[in-house]
Motif scaffolding. Sequence first.
Motif, PDB file in Angstrom:
ATOM      1  N   THR A  95      55.063  46.955  -3.084  1.00  0.00           N
ATOM      2  CA  THR A  95      56.256  46.883  -2.029  1.00  0.00           C
ATOM      3  C   THR A  95      56.415  45.488  -1.528  1.00  0.00           C
ATOM      4  OG1 THR A  95      56.108  49.256  -1.676  1.00  0.00           O
ATOM      5  CG2 THR A  95      57.524  47.967  -0.117  1.00  0.00           C
ATOM      6  N   MET A  96      57.197  44.979  -1.232  1.00  0.00           N
ATOM      7  CA  MET A  96      57.519  43.380  -0.814  1.00  0.00           C
ATOM      8  C   MET A  96      58.041  43.757   0.635  1.00  0.00           C
ATOM      9  SD  MET A  96      58.243  41.140  -4.022  1.00  0.00           S
ATOM     10  CE  MET A  96      57.096  40.471  -4.875  1.00  0.00           C
ATOM     11  N   HIS A  97      57.628  43.139   1.673  1.00  0.00           N
ATOM     12  CA  HIS A  97      58.354  43.014   2.959  1.00  0.00           C
ATOM     13  C   HIS A  97      58.186  41.520   3.409  1.00  0.00           C
ATOM     14  CE1 HIS A  97      58.315  47.171   3.310  1.00  0.00           C
ATOM     15  NE2 HIS A  97      57.110  47.404   2.897  1.00  0.00           N
ATOM     16  N   PHE A  98      59.227  40.846   3.325  1.00  0.00           N
ATOM     17  CA  PHE A  98      59.226  39.311   3.476  1.00  0.00           C
ATOM     18  C   PHE A  98      59.646  39.185   4.971  1.00  0.00           C
ATOM     19  CE2 PHE A  98      60.494  39.451  -0.658  1.00  0.00           C
ATOM     20  CZ  PHE A  98      59.790  38.491  -1.407  1.00  0.00           C
ATOM     21  N   THR A  99      58.762  38.512   5.831  1.00  0.00           N
ATOM     22  CA  THR A  99      59.003  38.162   7.153  1.00  0.00           C
ATOM     23  C   THR A  99      59.453  36.788   7.424  1.00  0.00           C
ATOM     24  OG1 THR A  99      56.533  37.649   7.377  1.00  0.00           O
ATOM     25  CG2 THR A  99      57.084  39.737   7.684  1.00  0.00           C
ATOM     26  N   THR A 100      59.563  35.976   6.277  1.00  0.00           N
ATOM     27  CA  THR A 100      60.182  34.716   6.528  1.00  0.00           C
ATOM     28  C   THR A 100      61.125  34.461   5.325  1.00  0.00           C
ATOM     29  OG1 THR A 100      58.449  33.455   5.168  1.00  0.00           O
ATOM     30  CG2 THR A 100      58.168  33.671   7.851  1.00  0.00           C
ATOM     31  N   PRO A 101      62.155  33.489   5.612  1.00  0.00           N
ATOM     32  CA  PRO A 101      62.920  33.372   4.431  1.00  0.00           C
ATOM     33  C   PRO A 101      62.230  32.979   3.062  1.00  0.00           C
ATOM     34  CG  PRO A 101      63.615  32.162   6.464  1.00  0.00           C
ATOM     35  CD  PRO A 101      62.473  32.624   6.866  1.00  0.00           C
ATOM     36  N   PHE A 102      62.631  33.039   2.017  1.00  0.00           N
ATOM     37  CA  PHE A 102      62.152  32.903   0.589  1.00  0.00           C
ATOM     38  C   PHE A 102      63.077  32.273  -0.336  1.00  0.00           C
ATOM     39  CE2 PHE A 102      63.530  37.075   1.056  1.00  0.00           C
ATOM     40  CZ  PHE A 102      64.051  37.589  -0.189  1.00  0.00           C
ATOM     41  N   VAL A 103      62.708  31.654  -1.315  1.00  0.00           N
ATOM     42  CA  VAL A 103      63.327  31.136  -2.409  1.00  0.00           C
ATOM     43  C   VAL A 103      63.815  32.318  -3.444  1.00  0.00           C
ATOM     44  CG1 VAL A 103      63.804  29.361  -4.236  1.00  0.00           C
ATOM     45  CG2 VAL A 103      62.569  28.836  -2.403  1.00  0.00           C
ATOM     46  N   THR A 104      64.923  32.660  -3.476  1.00  0.00           N
ATOM     47  CA  THR A 104      65.470  33.639  -4.545  1.00  0.00           C
ATOM     48  C   THR A 104      66.016  33.214  -5.870  1.00  0.00           C
ATOM     49  OG1 THR A 104      67.750  33.760  -3.972  1.00  0.00           O
ATOM     50  CG2 THR A 104      66.070  35.051  -2.690  1.00  0.00           C
ATOM     51  N   ASP A 105      66.598  31.985  -5.904  1.00  0.00           N
ATOM     52  CA  ASP A 105      67.275  31.593  -7.129  1.00  0.00           C
ATOM     53  C   ASP A 105      67.403  29.988  -7.112  1.00  0.00           C
ATOM     54  OD1 ASP A 105      68.094  31.763  -9.762  1.00  0.00           O
ATOM     55  OD2 ASP A 105      70.484  32.095  -8.787  1.00  0.00           O
ATOM     56  N   SER A 106      67.208  29.490  -8.167  1.00  0.00           N
ATOM     57  CA  SER A 106      67.825  28.119  -8.216  1.00  0.00           C
ATOM     58  C   SER A 106      67.907  27.647  -9.643  1.00  0.00           C
ATOM     59  CB  SER A 106      66.393  27.095  -7.963  1.00  0.00           C
ATOM     60  OG  SER A 106      65.271  27.567  -8.972  1.00  0.00           O
ATOM     61  N   PHE A 125      63.450  36.137  10.813  1.00  0.00           N
ATOM     62  CA  PHE A 125      64.025  35.053  12.196  1.00  0.00           C
ATOM     63  C   PHE A 125      65.292  34.489  11.517  1.00  0.00           C
ATOM     64  CE2 PHE A 125      59.416  35.349  12.124  1.00  0.00           C
ATOM     65  CZ  PHE A 125      59.144  35.700  13.517  1.00  0.00           C
ATOM     66  N   SER A 126      65.981  34.016  12.587  1.00  0.00           N
ATOM     67  CA  SER A 126      67.294  33.220  12.187  1.00  0.00           C
ATOM     68  C   SER A 126      66.687  32.011  11.831  1.00  0.00           C
ATOM     69  CB  SER A 126      67.861  33.215  13.523  1.00  0.00           C
ATOM     70  OG  SER A 126      68.455  34.324  13.806  1.00  0.00           O
ATOM     71  N   LEU A 127      67.574  31.363  10.702  1.00  0.00           N
ATOM     72  CA  LEU A 127      67.254  29.986  10.185  1.00  0.00           C
ATOM     73  C   LEU A 127      67.917  29.053  10.923  1.00  0.00           C
ATOM     74  CD1 LEU A 127      66.113  28.699   7.590  1.00  0.00           C
ATOM     75  CD2 LEU A 127      68.060  29.099   6.620  1.00  0.00           C
ATOM     76  N   LYS A 128      67.130  28.077  11.409  1.00  0.00           N
ATOM     77  CA  LYS A 128      67.870  26.949  12.095  1.00  0.00           C
ATOM     78  C   LYS A 128      67.866  25.536  11.398  1.00  0.00           C
ATOM     79  CE  LYS A 128      65.437  25.778  15.722  1.00  0.00           C
ATOM     80  NZ  LYS A 128      64.459  25.538  16.904  1.00  0.00           N
ATOM     81  N   SER A 129      67.122  25.439  10.402  1.00  0.00           N
ATOM     82  CA  SER A 129      67.322  24.253   9.297  1.00  0.00           C
ATOM     83  C   SER A 129      66.391  24.608   8.299  1.00  0.00           C
ATOM     84  CB  SER A 129      66.596  22.832  10.055  1.00  0.00           C
ATOM     85  OG  SER A 129      65.455  23.044  10.077  1.00  0.00           O
ATOM     86  N   GLN A 185      63.994  30.293  14.338  1.00  0.00           N
ATOM     87  CA  GLN A 185      64.208  30.247  15.650  1.00  0.00           C
ATOM     88  C   GLN A 185      63.113  31.057  16.321  1.00  0.00           C
ATOM     89  OE1 GLN A 185      68.180  31.784  16.508  1.00  0.00           O
ATOM     90  NE2 GLN A 185      68.313  30.858  18.720  1.00  0.00           N
ATOM     91  N   GLY A 186      62.594  30.766  17.385  1.00  0.00           N
ATOM     92  CA  GLY A 186      61.302  31.264  18.069  1.00  0.00           C
ATOM     93  C   GLY A 186      59.949  30.916  17.325  1.00  0.00           C
ATOM     94  N   ILE A 187      60.054  29.913  16.302  1.00  0.00           N
ATOM     95  CA  ILE A 187      58.786  29.612  15.628  1.00  0.00           C
ATOM     96  C   ILE A 187      58.722  28.092  15.843  1.00  0.00           C
ATOM     97  CG2 ILE A 187      57.385  29.523  13.488  1.00  0.00           C
ATOM     98  CD1 ILE A 187      57.704  32.377  14.469  1.00  0.00           C
ATOM     99  N   GLU A 188      57.657  27.420  16.501  1.00  0.00           N
ATOM    100  CA  GLU A 188      57.443  26.170  16.348  1.00  0.00           C
ATOM    101  C   GLU A 188      56.996  25.444  15.178  1.00  0.00           C
ATOM    102  OE1 GLU A 188      58.034  24.056  19.040  1.00  0.00           O
ATOM    103  OE2 GLU A 188      58.959  25.742  20.118  1.00  0.00           O
ATOM    104  N   GLY A 189      57.539  24.298  14.717  1.00  0.00           N
ATOM    105  CA  GLY A 189      57.406  23.697  13.602  1.00  0.00           C
ATOM    106  C   GLY A 189      57.959  24.121  12.313  1.00  0.00           C
ATOM    107  N   GLU A 190      57.672  23.404  11.357  1.00  0.00           N
ATOM    108  CA  GLU A 190      58.232  23.825   9.970  1.00  0.00           C
ATOM    109  C   GLU A 190      57.318  24.847   9.317  1.00  0.00           C
ATOM    110  OE1 GLU A 190      60.968  20.270   8.042  1.00  0.00           O
ATOM    111  OE2 GLU A 190      58.972  20.925   7.243  1.00  0.00           O
ATOM    112  N   VAL A 191      58.011  26.011   8.589  1.00  0.00           N
ATOM    113  CA  VAL A 191      57.404  26.849   7.977  1.00  0.00           C
ATOM    114  C   VAL A 191      57.522  26.782   6.371  1.00  0.00           C
ATOM    115  CG1 VAL A 191      57.257  29.351   7.477  1.00  0.00           C
ATOM    116  CG2 VAL A 191      57.676  28.494   9.791  1.00  0.00           C
ATOM    117  N   PRO A 192      56.616  26.285   5.392  1.00  0.00           N
ATOM    118  CA  PRO A 192      56.730  26.210   4.018  1.00  0.00           C
ATOM    119  C   PRO A 192      57.240  27.633   3.432  1.00  0.00           C
ATOM    120  CG  PRO A 192      54.611  25.465   4.690  1.00  0.00           C
ATOM    121  CD  PRO A 192      55.405  26.134   5.938  1.00  0.00           C
ATOM    122  N   ILE A 193      58.181  27.808   2.760  1.00  0.00           N
ATOM    123  CA  ILE A 193      58.739  28.917   2.076  1.00  0.00           C
ATOM    124  C   ILE A 193      58.657  29.021   0.663  1.00  0.00           C
ATOM    125  CG2 ILE A 193      60.137  29.631   4.382  1.00  0.00           C
ATOM    126  CD1 ILE A 193      62.626  29.136   2.368  1.00  0.00           C
ATOM    127  N   GLY A 194      58.619  27.996   0.366  1.00  0.00           N
ATOM    128  CA  GLY A 194      58.207  28.207  -1.296  1.00  0.00           C
ATOM    129  C   GLY A 194      58.768  26.762  -2.263  1.00  0.00           C
TER     130      GLY A 194
END
Length: 160
Positions: free
Chosen positions: A32-43, A62-66, A141-150
């Motif tokens: 079972t997958m529960h994503f807590t941050t954005p992720f790459v789904t397709d390219s 979380f809301s995506l700012k950039s 939004q609500g998280i400091e710094g960049e988050v690598p997502i994939g």
Amino acid sequence: MNIRPIVSSLSALAVSIALLPFGDFPAEAQMTMHFTTPFVTDSGFVGAAGNMHYITLGVTGFSLKSATIGLPIDMERSIEVKAFDPNGMEILGTLKKSPGGITIDFNQPIDPNTYVRLQLSGVDMSRMGGRALYRVSTQLQGIEGEVPIGSAMIRLKDPS
């Protein structure tokens, strides 16, 4: 008549039948997958020329700012990026280019539970064939710094 081969075969058959599972048994392991941050789904790339790539992000948690796309070393830096919602409507934002890649700052944060398609146009690489690997990170939004997502890997057009 030697019956030893027959007895051996029947014994092997009896053991095999005894070990076969009968009935429907549930899987012993489930994922079972529960994503807590954005992720790459397709390219991939759009069109026969291969000069337009896309990366689709699933926005969760979380809301995506950039979003920042790290460009391969041998890729030209004249690329433009646009973002689109699931209905194909453009999401407005401001582009910032750096030696490491391109960042799109969205005018309004993108709410969770949706998809964003980042479309890179003007892709011109010094090589043909192979693959382009894009590193993707976000600001939430609500998280400091960049988050690598994939990473997003796109197969480049083969020379023909």
